[in-house]
Design a protein around this motif. Sequence first.
Motif, mmCIF file in Angstrom:
data_model
loop_
_atom_site.group_PDB
_atom_site.id
_atom_site.type_symbol
_atom_site.label_atom_id
_atom_site.label_comp_id
_atom_site.label_asym_id
_atom_site.label_seq_id
_atom_site.Cartn_x
_atom_site.Cartn_y
_atom_site.Cartn_z
ATOM 1 N N GLU A 23 0.806 -1.081 -0.025
ATOM 2 C CA GLU A 23 0.052 0.048 0.058
ATOM 3 C C GLU A 23 0.847 1.412 0.144
ATOM 4 N N SER A 24 1.990 1.056 0.614
ATOM 5 C CA SER A 24 2.657 2.490 0.637
ATOM 6 C C SER A 24 4.173 2.696 -0.174
ATOM 7 N N LYS A 25 4.735 1.274 -0.687
ATOM 8 C CA LYS A 25 5.770 1.397 -1.421
ATOM 9 C C LYS A 25 5.268 0.949 -2.891
ATOM 10 N N LEU A 26 5.226 1.961 -3.755
ATOM 11 C CA LEU A 26 4.493 1.929 -4.973
ATOM 12 C C LEU A 26 5.718 1.934 -6.304
ATOM 13 N N PHE A 27 5.349 1.579 -7.429
ATOM 14 C CA PHE A 27 5.950 1.756 -8.402
ATOM 15 C C PHE A 27 5.092 2.339 -9.896
ATOM 16 N N ALA A 28 5.717 3.302 -10.283
ATOM 17 C CA ALA A 28 5.088 3.834 -11.229
ATOM 18 C C ALA A 28 5.927 3.713 -12.643
ATOM 19 N N LYS A 29 5.268 3.598 -13.809
ATOM 20 C CA LYS A 29 5.825 3.474 -15.025
ATOM 21 C C LYS A 29 5.559 4.461 -16.082
ATOM 22 N N PRO A 30 6.309 5.470 -15.934
ATOM 23 C CA PRO A 30 5.992 6.830 -16.754
ATOM 24 C C PRO A 30 6.305 6.679 -18.000
ATOM 25 N N ASP A 31 7.012 5.712 -18.524
ATOM 26 C CA ASP A 31 7.250 5.260 -20.193
ATOM 27 C C ASP A 31 6.216 4.458 -20.601
ATOM 28 N N ALA A 32 5.034 4.121 -19.950
ATOM 29 C CA ALA A 32 4.229 3.355 -20.387
ATOM 30 C C ALA A 32 3.545 3.439 -21.607
ATOM 31 N N ALA A 33 3.146 4.811 -21.716
ATOM 32 C CA ALA A 33 2.426 5.332 -23.002
ATOM 33 C C ALA A 33 3.332 4.922 -24.270
ATOM 34 N N LYS A 34 4.839 5.546 -24.051
ATOM 35 C CA LYS A 34 5.785 5.360 -25.205
ATOM 36 C C LYS A 34 5.813 4.224 -25.368
ATOM 37 N N LEU A 35 6.033 3.092 -24.611
ATOM 38 C CA LEU A 35 6.352 2.037 -24.649
ATOM 39 C C LEU A 35 5.034 1.216 -25.319
ATOM 40 N N LEU A 36 3.719 1.539 -25.055
ATOM 41 C CA LEU A 36 2.503 1.176 -25.866
ATOM 42 C C LEU A 36 2.580 1.532 -27.363
ATOM 43 N N GLU A 37 2.982 2.838 -27.471
ATOM 44 C CA GLU A 37 2.909 3.294 -28.870
ATOM 45 C C GLU A 37 3.950 2.597 -29.934
ATOM 46 N N ARG A 38 4.869 2.236 -29.204
ATOM 47 C CA ARG A 38 5.948 1.630 -30.001
ATOM 48 C C ARG A 38 5.580 0.143 -30.252
ATOM 49 N N GLU A 39 5.009 -0.769 -29.250
ATOM 50 C CA GLU A 39 4.330 -1.802 -29.386
ATOM 51 C C GLU A 39 3.147 -2.031 -30.490
ATOM 52 N N LEU A 40 2.373 -1.053 -30.471
ATOM 53 C CA LEU A 40 1.195 -0.792 -31.330
ATOM 54 C C LEU A 40 1.652 -0.667 -32.920
ATOM 55 N N ALA A 41 2.875 -0.123 -32.826
ATOM 56 C CA ALA A 41 3.578 0.241 -34.219
ATOM 57 C C ALA A 41 4.083 -0.925 -34.688
ATOM 58 N N LYS A 42 4.496 -1.893 -34.292
ATOM 59 C CA LYS A 42 5.148 -2.971 -34.639
ATOM 60 C C LYS A 42 4.379 -3.552 -35.866
ATOM 61 N N PRO A 43 5.045 -3.902 -36.915
ATOM 62 C CA PRO A 43 4.175 -4.702 -38.028
ATOM 63 C C PRO A 43 3.708 -5.919 -37.472
ATOM 64 N N GLY A 44 2.448 -6.219 -38.182
ATOM 65 C CA GLY A 44 1.902 -7.542 -37.681
ATOM 66 C C GLY A 44 1.013 -7.552 -36.285
ATOM 67 N N TYR A 45 1.187 -6.446 -35.791
ATOM 68 C CA TYR A 45 0.398 -6.474 -34.222
ATOM 69 C C TYR A 45 -1.161 -6.507 -34.706
ATOM 70 N N LYS A 46 -1.937 -7.273 -34.109
ATOM 71 C CA LYS A 46 -3.017 -7.291 -34.159
ATOM 72 C C LYS A 46 -3.898 -7.043 -33.125
ATOM 73 N N PRO A 47 -5.045 -5.756 -33.166
ATOM 74 C CA PRO A 47 -5.546 -5.403 -32.130
ATOM 75 C C PRO A 47 -6.668 -6.112 -31.337
ATOM 76 N N ARG A 48 -6.536 -6.332 -30.127
ATOM 77 C CA ARG A 48 -7.643 -7.055 -29.311
ATOM 78 C C ARG A 48 -8.070 -6.211 -28.105
ATOM 79 N N VAL A 49 -9.033 -6.322 -27.389
ATOM 80 C CA VAL A 49 -9.168 -5.372 -26.224
ATOM 81 C C VAL A 49 -8.019 -5.696 -25.077
ATOM 82 N N ILE A 50 -7.609 -4.429 -24.734
ATOM 83 C CA ILE A 50 -6.779 -4.168 -23.605
ATOM 84 C C ILE A 50 -7.386 -3.978 -22.379
ATOM 85 N N ALA A 51 -7.113 -4.756 -21.474
ATOM 86 C CA ALA A 51 -7.833 -4.649 -20.081
ATOM 87 C C ALA A 51 -6.979 -3.686 -19.176
#
Length: 385
Positions: A129-157
Amino acid sequence: MNEQSLAGQVAFAPANTADVANALIADAGLRVDAERRRGRGAGLNPSGRFEPQQRETVDDGWQTWEELPPFKTEVQVEKPRTAITRNESPDIPFDRSINPYRGCEHGCIYCFARPTHAYMGLSAGLDFESKLFAKPDAAKLLERELAKPGYKPRVIAIGTNTDPYQPIEKEWRIMRQILEVLNRANHPVAIVTKSALIMRDIDILQEMAAKNLVRVGLSVTTLDRKLARTMEPRAATPPRRLEAIQALSEAGIRTSVMVAPIIPALNDHEIERILDAGKAAGALEASYVILRLPLEVSPLFRDWLLQHYPDRYRHVMSLIRSMRGGKDYDAEFGKRMKGAGPYAWQISRRFEMATRRLELTRRNIALRDDLFVPPDGSGVQLSLL
């Protein structure tokens, strides 16, 4: 005596000795002083299960208790290699998810994600509850993964592990950045939260909803403010969650009310009332999950129960075990979410009848994935440090 062996004693304590079990935990030095954990859910902070040594706080007689600092929220930056996590669980309706944060400040005592903190060498108790981890690069990583050739979209939870709208999101805004990427790419997303902070992002969610790209589930565990305060100390109050359901629904965003988790003899009597309130607020669907107590969650929950509802300890645990084959938890696929046995069947029937009456049954409207536009990949070069 270490926490694990003591937990076993408490688990099988006779019905009329809940107070004795409570004293055992306190006397063993396992329970953290109330002032140090004010506003937190867990009363214990046992060492992670992978640690070679188990540590506990002991009074050395030199009045050093007062010198121990209270648990304050600390956030570290985590730099994962990918944003999307894959899973192959047969009883989960998605194969990919994103977790903007590790750990959760909401402090829900029942959270099944608590044991994941052991992978960081931390406790599933107060550390979670008190020692947390944040991933500030998450949006950039996501954009890079979505841009990969052959990526097939399905619902992300998002929100299936820890809440993406927990309090630290106000400052870090990682979830909003992720939604901006998904919106630009016309990528479908399903969100689960118990935070009213989601209303901040209605502008993005409304755009996505107009293209049938998003659905949101709001978890309403109880309508009892006192129970919510002790069980989910830093989550939004029940009225605020219902307010969020109403705001999202009025904005045209497909929203459901989740009664999760259902805890026998504690909040199970509220099922119909929660569904009524969710329907009145504008929810279109509903779902539920029976309490899950994997690994470290079991002793943490039992200690919490002994602290706050000692008179119900025996009854609650007896009913839980009746749905889990005599154990605190059964991880078998197909049973872990709903339980088994007469009591689980009764919960299922009550839920089915209430949702049918309120027309909150699932409509199986699939989110669209045919509108997906891969990002061009520009501007996503990540720092090596």
